[in-house]
Design an enzyme around this catalytic site. Structure first.
Site, PDB file in Angstrom:
ATOM      1  N   ARG A  36       0.814  -1.219   0.000  1.00 46.48           N
ATOM      2  CA  ARG A  36       0.000   0.000   0.000  1.00 46.48           C
ATOM      3  C   ARG A  36       0.847   1.268   0.000  1.00 46.48           C
ATOM      4  O   ARG A  36       0.373   2.353   0.310  1.00 46.48           O
ATOM      5  CB  ARG A  36      -0.945   0.002   1.210  1.00 46.48           C
ATOM      6  CG  ARG A  36      -1.970  -1.107   1.108  1.00 46.48           C
ATOM      7  CD  ARG A  36      -2.886  -1.204   2.310  1.00 46.48           C
ATOM      8  NE  ARG A  36      -3.401  -2.565   2.466  1.00 46.48           N
ATOM      9  CZ  ARG A  36      -4.379  -3.085   1.713  1.00 46.48           C
ATOM     10  NH1 ARG A  36      -4.963  -2.357   0.792  1.00 46.48           N
ATOM     11  NH2 ARG A  36      -4.771  -4.328   1.903  1.00 46.48           N
ATOM     12  N   HIS A  66       4.010 -10.302  -5.982  1.00 45.71           N
ATOM     13  CA  HIS A  66       2.737  -9.663  -6.304  1.00 45.71           C
ATOM     14  C   HIS A  66       2.986  -8.156  -6.329  1.00 45.71           C
ATOM     15  O   HIS A  66       3.506  -7.597  -5.368  1.00 45.71           O
ATOM     16  CB  HIS A  66       1.694 -10.024  -5.244  1.00 45.71           C
ATOM     17  CG  HIS A  66       0.277  -9.722  -5.659  1.00 45.71           C
ATOM     18  ND1 HIS A  66      -0.126  -8.484  -6.100  1.00 45.71           N
ATOM     19  CD2 HIS A  66      -0.835 -10.507  -5.711  1.00 45.71           C
ATOM     20  CE1 HIS A  66      -1.425  -8.532  -6.397  1.00 45.71           C
ATOM     21  NE2 HIS A  66      -1.870  -9.749  -6.176  1.00 45.71           N
ATOM     22  N   TYR A  69      -0.694  -2.834  -4.626  1.00 43.37           N
ATOM     23  CA  TYR A  69      -2.099  -2.568  -4.966  1.00 43.37           C
ATOM     24  C   TYR A  69      -2.309  -1.214  -5.634  1.00 43.37           C
ATOM     25  O   TYR A  69      -3.356  -0.963  -6.208  1.00 43.37           O
ATOM     26  CB  TYR A  69      -2.968  -2.629  -3.697  1.00 43.37           C
ATOM     27  CG  TYR A  69      -3.010  -3.986  -3.043  1.00 43.37           C
ATOM     28  CD1 TYR A  69      -3.238  -5.132  -3.811  1.00 43.37           C
ATOM     29  CD2 TYR A  69      -2.839  -4.133  -1.677  1.00 43.37           C
ATOM     30  CE1 TYR A  69      -3.290  -6.376  -3.218  1.00 43.37           C
ATOM     31  CE2 TYR A  69      -2.890  -5.381  -1.075  1.00 43.37           C
ATOM     32  CZ  TYR A  69      -3.118  -6.498  -1.845  1.00 43.37           C
ATOM     33  OH  TYR A  69      -3.173  -7.731  -1.253  1.00 43.37           O
ATOM     34  N   HIS A 106      -2.444  -6.569 -10.829  1.00 40.37           N
ATOM     35  CA  HIS A 106      -3.828  -6.349 -11.223  1.00 40.37           C
ATOM     36  C   HIS A 106      -3.873  -5.322 -12.347  1.00 40.37           C
ATOM     37  O   HIS A 106      -3.331  -4.234 -12.184  1.00 40.37           O
ATOM     38  CB  HIS A 106      -4.642  -5.815 -10.040  1.00 40.37           C
ATOM     39  CG  HIS A 106      -4.660  -6.730  -8.857  1.00 40.37           C
ATOM     40  ND1 HIS A 106      -5.046  -6.343  -7.609  1.00 40.37           N
ATOM     41  CD2 HIS A 106      -4.320  -8.047  -8.736  1.00 40.37           C
ATOM     42  CE1 HIS A 106      -4.973  -7.363  -6.768  1.00 40.37           C
ATOM     43  NE2 HIS A 106      -4.518  -8.403  -7.427  1.00 40.37           N
ATOM     44  N   GLU A 142      -3.302 -10.448 -13.769  1.00 41.04           N
ATOM     45  CA  GLU A 142      -4.223 -11.292 -13.007  1.00 41.04           C
ATOM     46  C   GLU A 142      -5.659 -11.009 -13.448  1.00 41.04           C
ATOM     47  O   GLU A 142      -6.051  -9.845 -13.572  1.00 41.04           O
ATOM     48  CB  GLU A 142      -4.055 -11.000 -11.507  1.00 41.04           C
ATOM     49  CG  GLU A 142      -5.000 -11.811 -10.641  1.00 41.04           C
ATOM     50  CD  GLU A 142      -4.725 -11.621  -9.150  1.00 41.04           C
ATOM     51  OE1 GLU A 142      -3.647 -11.110  -8.788  1.00 41.04           O
ATOM     52  OE2 GLU A 142      -5.617 -11.982  -8.369  1.00 41.04           O
ATOM     53  N   ASP A 175      -6.899 -16.263 -10.848  1.00 40.17           N
ATOM     54  CA  ASP A 175      -7.460 -16.283  -9.494  1.00 40.17           C
ATOM     55  C   ASP A 175      -8.812 -16.989  -9.556  1.00 40.17           C
ATOM     56  O   ASP A 175      -9.727 -16.544 -10.258  1.00 40.17           O
ATOM     57  CB  ASP A 175      -7.604 -14.850  -8.973  1.00 40.17           C
ATOM     58  CG  ASP A 175      -7.996 -14.797  -7.507  1.00 40.17           C
ATOM     59  OD1 ASP A 175      -9.015 -15.427  -7.143  1.00 40.17           O
ATOM     60  OD2 ASP A 175      -7.302 -14.133  -6.723  1.00 40.17           O
ATOM     61  N   HIS A 178     -11.753 -14.811  -8.376  1.00 45.62           N
ATOM     62  CA  HIS A 178     -12.088 -13.746  -9.335  1.00 45.62           C
ATOM     63  C   HIS A 178     -12.829 -14.336 -10.543  1.00 45.62           C
ATOM     64  O   HIS A 178     -13.780 -13.736 -11.043  1.00 45.62           O
ATOM     65  CB  HIS A 178     -10.825 -13.012  -9.793  1.00 45.62           C
ATOM     66  CG  HIS A 178     -10.085 -12.331  -8.677  1.00 45.62           C
ATOM     67  ND1 HIS A 178      -8.885 -11.675  -8.878  1.00 45.62           N
ATOM     68  CD2 HIS A 178     -10.365 -12.201  -7.357  1.00 45.62           C
ATOM     69  CE1 HIS A 178      -8.465 -11.184  -7.723  1.00 45.62           C
ATOM     70  NE2 HIS A 178      -9.335 -11.493  -6.788  1.00 45.62           N
ATOM     71  N   HIS A 212      -4.066 -18.262  -8.170  1.00 42.00           N
ATOM     72  CA  HIS A 212      -4.437 -17.821  -6.827  1.00 42.00           C
ATOM     73  C   HIS A 212      -5.581 -18.716  -6.408  1.00 42.00           C
ATOM     74  O   HIS A 212      -6.657 -18.694  -7.012  1.00 42.00           O
ATOM     75  CB  HIS A 212      -4.857 -16.348  -6.832  1.00 42.00           C
ATOM     76  CG  HIS A 212      -3.688 -15.416  -6.884  1.00 42.00           C
ATOM     77  ND1 HIS A 212      -3.817 -14.078  -7.141  1.00 42.00           N
ATOM     78  CD2 HIS A 212      -2.374 -15.649  -6.680  1.00 42.00           C
ATOM     79  CE1 HIS A 212      -2.614 -13.520  -7.098  1.00 42.00           C
ATOM     80  NE2 HIS A 212      -1.721 -14.447  -6.827  1.00 42.00           N
ATOM     81  N   ASP A 225     -15.021  -9.218  -5.219  1.00 46.78           N
ATOM     82  CA  ASP A 225     -13.753  -9.841  -4.873  1.00 46.78           C
ATOM     83  C   ASP A 225     -13.682 -10.098  -3.364  1.00 46.78           C
ATOM     84  O   ASP A 225     -13.277  -9.224  -2.607  1.00 46.78           O
ATOM     85  CB  ASP A 225     -12.644  -8.873  -5.339  1.00 46.78           C
ATOM     86  CG  ASP A 225     -11.243  -9.385  -5.071  1.00 46.78           C
ATOM     87  OD1 ASP A 225     -11.081 -10.384  -4.346  1.00 46.78           O
ATOM     88  OD2 ASP A 225     -10.291  -8.761  -5.578  1.00 46.78           O
ATOM     89  N   HIS A 227     -12.351 -13.250  -0.911  1.00 46.22           N
ATOM     90  CA  HIS A 227     -11.795 -14.599  -0.781  1.00 46.22           C
ATOM     91  C   HIS A 227     -12.332 -15.291   0.466  1.00 46.22           C
ATOM     92  O   HIS A 227     -12.613 -14.649   1.461  1.00 46.22           O
ATOM     93  CB  HIS A 227     -10.266 -14.528  -0.686  1.00 46.22           C
ATOM     94  CG  HIS A 227      -9.629 -13.830  -1.851  1.00 46.22           C
ATOM     95  ND1 HIS A 227      -8.267 -13.707  -1.989  1.00 46.22           N
ATOM     96  CD2 HIS A 227     -10.154 -13.215  -2.941  1.00 46.22           C
ATOM     97  CE1 HIS A 227      -7.994 -13.053  -3.108  1.00 46.22           C
ATOM     98  NE2 HIS A 227      -9.122 -12.735  -3.698  1.00 46.22           N
ATOM     99  N   GLU A 257      -4.455 -17.329  -1.032  1.00 48.03           N
ATOM    100  CA  GLU A 257      -4.593 -15.931  -0.559  1.00 48.03           C
ATOM    101  C   GLU A 257      -5.876 -15.856   0.257  1.00 48.03           C
ATOM    102  O   GLU A 257      -6.718 -14.998   0.033  1.00 48.03           O
ATOM    103  CB  GLU A 257      -4.739 -14.972  -1.740  1.00 48.03           C
ATOM    104  CG  GLU A 257      -3.525 -14.758  -2.595  1.00 48.03           C
ATOM    105  CD  GLU A 257      -3.831 -13.806  -3.745  1.00 48.03           C
ATOM    106  OE1 GLU A 257      -4.972 -13.833  -4.257  1.00 48.03           O
ATOM    107  OE2 GLU A 257      -2.956 -13.040  -4.107  1.00 48.03           O
TER     108      GLU A 257
HETATM  109 ZN   LIG Z   1      -8.958 -11.059  -4.896  1.00 44.81          ZN
HETATM  110 ZN   LIG Z   2      -3.825 -10.275  -6.742  1.00 42.69          ZN
END
Ligand SMILES: [Zn+2]
Ligand SMILES: [Zn+2]
Length: 283
Positions: A36, A66, A69, A106, A142, A175, A178, A212, A225, A227, A257
């Site tokens: 972040r 990864h 974000y 992403h 992704e 994913d 997703h 993922h 989204d 998980h 994840e």
């Molecule tokens: Zn996700």
């Molecule tokens: Zn991701």
């Protein structure tokens, strides 16, 4: 098929290996810096050496990074776009220095501008990243859940983007949550077969480099989204058995994840579950 997990690299990337071993992970996904924040510091050589030694000793499968974000290659904001390019370039350079497989990220949102409007900008940005960070690590897009105008929830759109980028270094991370949220039925063998036929037609299964492995809190086609722990969500244990039985996933590393049964992220209980499912899928 290595079964791995996202693990914390706080305190230095070499620390991630012990955390992976603790939960029984056979491969790792890590954030080499805070996901972040823009701040990035190249990992010192001594830490790289310790990481490599620990990975070799643990006989760990493929490590992937990864992307943070904040990356937004489809953003209208030029400063944000420039920082996103710089961040992914740094990650790819680090991947090359450490000799990890690649970096996944992403595609993020077009913010209502539409795919057509952002395609050229996105493609140019990826070309610049690959040029600025030459080497062997791949860069993977992704698939998204489709929330908030995020690009790449449908394989057709992801495939268009990949064809437009047209580089052997561009790959895909799949994913499961997703895909489910984007309307692909991952809960049955027939659903998985149909989804992967479409994936192969639009993208090509040879581009698939990472999975993922997440169950879903939300309904199929919800675009949300969220998980869930393996077996606790809508995809379910049978869904993961269908996924692991499908040839498209045979040689691809899986990374959990999930929220974790103790809410602490991927844990041993989720790892043990997917290992049991793998055993069933391969018998
Ligand atoms: Zn996700
Ligand atoms: Zn991701």
């Amino acid at each position: 098929m290595h079964l791995g997990a996202h693990v914390s690299a706080s305190g230095g990337i070499e620390k991630a290996v012990g955390r992976a071993l603790e939960i029984g992970a056979e491969a790792m996904q890590i954030f080499p810096s805070s996901p972040r924040m823009w701040r990035f510091k190249m990992t010192p050589d001594a830490n790289i050496a310790r990481f490599q030694a620990a990975v070799a000793e643990a006989n760990m499968g493929p490590t992937v990074f990864h992307g943070i974000y904040l990356c937004a290659l489809a953003s209208e904001d030029e400063a944000l776009l420039a920082r996103s390019i710089e961040s992914l370039t740094n990650y790819l350079k680090l991947a090359e220095a450490i000799q990890v497989e690649g970096v996944l990220f992403h595609p993020a949102s077009h913010k209502g501008r539409g795919y057509e409007t952002v395609e050229k900008q996105f493609v140019d940005a990826v070309h610049q990243i690959l040029e600025d960070a030459p080497g062997t690590p791949w860069l993977a897009l992704e698939n998204s859940a489709g929330m908030g105008d995020h690009l790449g929830s449908k394989f057709e759109e992801l495939g268009r983007l990949i064809k437009a980028i047209d580089s052997p270094r561009i790959k895909v991370c799949f994913d499961t949550q997703h895909a489910w949220a984007a309307g692909y039925d991952m809960s049955t063998a027939d659903g998985v077969a149909a989804a992967m036929d479409e994936f192969d037609r639009e993208i090509g299964v040879d581009r698939l480099k990472a999975v993922h492995c997440n169950d879903s809190k939300t309904a199929m086609g919800s675009s949300v989204d969220r998980h869930e722990n393996i077996g606790e969500g809508e995809i379910g244990v049978d869904g993961f058995e269908a996924i692991m039985s499908h040839p498209a996933f045979a040689d691809v590393p899986f990374y959990l994840e999930v929220p974790g049964f103790e809410k602490g992220g991927p844990d041993k209980k989720n790892m043990d579950l997917i290992k049991t499912i793998r055993e069933r899928a391969q018998s």
